[in-house]
Design an enzyme around this catalytic site. Structure first.
Site, PDB file in Angstrom:
ATOM      1  N   HIS A 120       0.815  -1.220   0.000  1.00 31.47           N
ATOM      2  CA  HIS A 120       0.000   0.000   0.000  1.00 31.47           C
ATOM      3  C   HIS A 120       0.847   1.269   0.000  1.00 31.47           C
ATOM      4  O   HIS A 120       0.323   2.360  -0.214  1.00 31.47           O
ATOM      5  CB  HIS A 120      -0.965   0.003   1.191  1.00 31.47           C
ATOM      6  CG  HIS A 120      -0.326   0.224   2.524  1.00 31.47           C
ATOM      7  ND1 HIS A 120      -0.002  -0.807   3.381  1.00 31.47           N
ATOM      8  CD2 HIS A 120       0.051   1.358   3.165  1.00 31.47           C
ATOM      9  CE1 HIS A 120       0.533  -0.306   4.487  1.00 31.47           C
ATOM     10  NE2 HIS A 120       0.579   1.000   4.380  1.00 31.47           N
ATOM     11  N   ASP A 145       0.081  -7.563   1.274  1.00 26.43           N
ATOM     12  CA  ASP A 145       0.572  -6.200   1.480  1.00 26.43           C
ATOM     13  C   ASP A 145       2.103  -6.150   1.450  1.00 26.43           C
ATOM     14  O   ASP A 145       2.731  -5.432   2.225  1.00 26.43           O
ATOM     15  CB  ASP A 145       0.047  -5.617   2.801  1.00 26.43           C
ATOM     16  CG  ASP A 145       0.194  -4.102   2.857  1.00 26.43           C
ATOM     17  OD1 ASP A 145       0.302  -3.484   1.790  1.00 26.43           O
ATOM     18  OD2 ASP A 145       0.226  -3.549   3.979  1.00 26.43           O
ATOM     19  N   SER A 170       4.784   2.471   7.902  1.00 26.82           N
ATOM     20  CA  SER A 170       4.419   1.335   7.062  1.00 26.82           C
ATOM     21  C   SER A 170       5.587   0.887   6.199  1.00 26.82           C
ATOM     22  O   SER A 170       6.230   1.701   5.524  1.00 26.82           O
ATOM     23  CB  SER A 170       3.237   1.698   6.167  1.00 26.82           C
ATOM     24  OG  SER A 170       2.063   1.855   6.926  1.00 26.82           O
TER      25      SER A 170
END
Length: 500
Positions: free
Chosen positions: A149, A179, A251
């Site tokens: 993402h 992911d 992230s």
């Protein structure tokens, strides 16, 4: 003169009182002098430290992560992305091919004259949208792992190292299901992280995260492992739950154990505010490396598929199926023509073991199946009709679509609190199902279990029900709970209902 008369004389009483007061004061003075003498004299008596209170716990020094950050921090990178998003008035094109741009109120609006010549319908050029994340170098030639993402849909990806060098990165592959993404920069002799084993990670163990929260590069935060094997949206990743402070920008960054090994990739947080609230989730590095290797080699990921829809086994369902304890994965529906159907797996079967390994929770099954290659033959131990049996299934390839069956005078089933009727032929054709009972009213034990009006009861304790008599017969044979297979919209699931 007797004694009482002697104490009545003022002079005598005063002398005696002074003597009584002087004795304790003198005693205190002598004790203090003796203490002072002992302190000034050579150590004849060794002072003993007071014993520590017995608490039953061992004193532990908090971990120091400074050396780990110094050693592996240079292998953590900041990733900046640019995506171009088209924009227009009200999010859509207001013009038409013949008359050109139109005003937002329409041609017949009384406001139309005021908007003549104003190009409302022209779509503006795409506007750049900037994003930021983290990643870590896994190979010295510039191969970097991050979250899907972070880079998905990006038109530009820039990697910044801790020494301020910047590189334009190429996206090698992206896997939204896990992911995970692999990107590459044109560089050599870069510092790399050390890959660990997330399976050996223990709940309560200290872990360290390095990333760029809110753009603050190479920030280190620490916490402990709160839980393992958490299944979130994808169903294919057994997430590591921690209390490590993770925020936007973290992230894709690494999660280290106390040995300086990467055991996870920081991916998600649970938050009601958009920021850290004490619950963070990381992708186990074992899963990430397996996906990353496929992305690096082929640019995409293949996964095995069993072709079943499953749910957890509750205590009530375990009682209904005669299981000794609530464990395994309960099959609520089977894909028509899929691998499981070809091997003879049926709705109501409980998958207890995969290749000899116990399945304690239903979430473990899709994770294990997804790690296997299509064409692999697996051995399953299932529970059916109060006994265990073994089956072999050849896995197919996972596809990006859901496969589930489409589901759609009144009789009252008193012990369950259900008012049901058989489906009409038209309802069966619309729902692509055979038989079943439509729930028209739910109350009592059935309502408490979550059964709603409009649900379709397909089976009871694994046996199909096509009439109210079939359902009554199953209820009479049940003790404590009955497991009803219901269809609600596109979903099938077993519901344990207490027999009233």
């Amino acid at each position: 003169m007797n004694v009482p008369n002697l104490f009545r004389k003022p002079l005598v009483a005063a002398i005696i009182g002074a003597s009584l007061i002087g004795v304790p004061i003198g005693t205190l003075y002598m004790a203090g002098a003796a203490h002072a003498l002992g302190a000034s004299a050579p150590a004849a008596v060794t002072a003993q430290p007071a014993p520590a209170p017995a608490t039953g716990y061992t004193t532990v020094t908090l971990p120091d992560f400074s050396s780990m950050v110094q050693k592996y921090g240079p292998a953590v990178v900041n990733i900046q992305v640019v995506s171009k998003v088209p924009t227009s008035f009200n999010g859509q094109d207001q013009g038409d091919e013949d008359n050109g741009p139109q005003n937002p109120f329409g041609p017949n609006s009384p406001f139309a004259p005021f908007f003549r010549g104003i190009p409302f319908g022209q779509t503006p050029s795409p506007q750049p949208v900037h994003g930021e994340g983290s990643g870590f170098i896994i190979q010295p030639d510039g191969v970097i792992m991050t979250n899907a993402h972070v880079v998905s849909g990006a038109s530009e990806v820039t990697v910044r190292l801790t020494d301020r060098r910047e590189y334009t990165a190429k996206v090698i592959g992206v896997d939204p299901k896990s992911d995970i993404a692999i990107i590459k920069i044109n560089a050599k002799d870069l510092p790399t992280v050390k890959i660990g084993d997330s399976r050996a990670l223990k709940v309560g163990e200290w872990v360290l995260a390095i990333g760029a929260p809110f753009g603050f590069e190479n920030s280190a935060t620490a916490g402990i492992v709160s839980a393992k094997g958490r299944t979130l949206d994808s169903g294919y990743v057994p997430f590591i739950q921690t209390d490590v402070p993770i925020n936007p920008g973290n992230s894709g960054g690494p999660l280290f154990n106390m040995r300086g090994e990467v055991v996870g990739i920081n991916s998600q947080i649970y938050s009601r505010s958009g920021g850290y609230m004490g619950v963070s989730f990381s992708i186990p590095i074992d899963v990430a490396m397996q996906v990353g290797q496929q992305l690096e080699n082929t640019g995409h990921v293949t996964r095995g598929k069993l072709g079943v829809v499953i749910q957890n086994v509750t205590q009530g369902l375990a009682d209904s199926f005669g299981l000794p304890q609530p464990e395994g994965a309960l099959v609520s529906s089977v894909e028509k023509g899929g691998p499981a159907a070809g091997a003879g797996i049926e709705p109501g079967d409980v998958i207890l073991k995969l290749n000899g390994e116990l399945i304690k929770d239903s979430t473990e099954l899709p994770v294990r199946i997804a790690t296997l290659s299509p064409g692999t033959t697996v051995d399953l131990e299932i529970w059916r009709n109060h006994q265990a049996r073994n089956l072999s299934v050849k896995l197919a390839a996972m596809e990006d679509k859901r496969t589930a069956a489409n589901a759609s005078p009144q009789t009252d089933s008193g012990k369950l609190g259900l008012a049901v009727r058989p489906l009409t032929e038209q309802e069966q054709r619309q729902g692509s199902i055979k038989g079943g009972l439509l729930v028209e009213r739910s109350s009592g034990p059935a309502a408490e279990a979550g059964i709603q009006s409009g649900d379709v009861v397909l089976a009871a304790n694994g046996a199909p029900v096509n009439s109210a008599e079939d359902l009554r017969g199953a209820v009479e044979k049940s003790k404590g709970h009955i497991a009803l297979l219901i269809q609600r919209g596109d979903t099938r699931l077993f519901v344990p209902v207490r027999v009233g």
